[in-house]
Design a protein around this motif. Sequence first.
Motif, short mmCIF file in Angstrom:
data_model
loop_
_atom_site.label_atom_id
_atom_site.label_comp_id
_atom_site.label_asym_id
_atom_site.label_seq_id
_atom_site.Cartn_x
_atom_site.Cartn_y
_atom_site.Cartn_z
N SER A 3 34.72 24.08 -37.48
CA SER A 3 35.51 24.61 -36.36
C SER A 3 34.57 25.12 -35.28
O SER A 3 33.37 25.35 -35.52
N ASP A 47 41.49 28.01 -42.73
CA ASP A 47 42.42 27.75 -41.64
C ASP A 47 43.51 28.81 -41.52
O ASP A 47 43.79 29.32 -40.44
N PRO A 90 41.59 25.93 -36.12
CA PRO A 90 41.83 25.95 -37.56
C PRO A 90 40.79 26.79 -38.32
O PRO A 90 40.06 26.30 -39.19
#
Length: 130
Positions: A3, A47, A90
């Motif tokens: 991420s 997430d 996420p």
Amino acid sequence: MSSIFTKIINREIPAHIVAEDANYIAFLDIMPLCKGHVLVVPKKEVDYIFDLDDETLAGLHVFSKKVAKAIDKTIPCTRVGVAIIGLEVPHVHVHLVPLRTMDDINFTRAKLKLSQEELKAIAEQIKKGF
């Protein structure tokens, strides 16, 4: 794929970091609702907040409290609001938003566009609150 927050944690992309320990990091939102809007992120990439183990979840809230206290000391506001939405990136993150009105934490309104110099100054200001 990592991420964007993992890339910040790994120092692959820059961020205006205001606090960090072995398990959590806090940095300014680059598209803030208000000056001083901070994101608090566990270094463990998960997430959904309710998928965190209990220890990490509790630690995230304790670390967020420390950051919120620093924001409260250094950014003019009535209090620091908290939001956990989790749809944009996420990777679990807590929004800490300095509030003067309820509308200050309205995520549908236009975000501020601050220069890197302004963000740097705000980050330095918050760091002084620790």
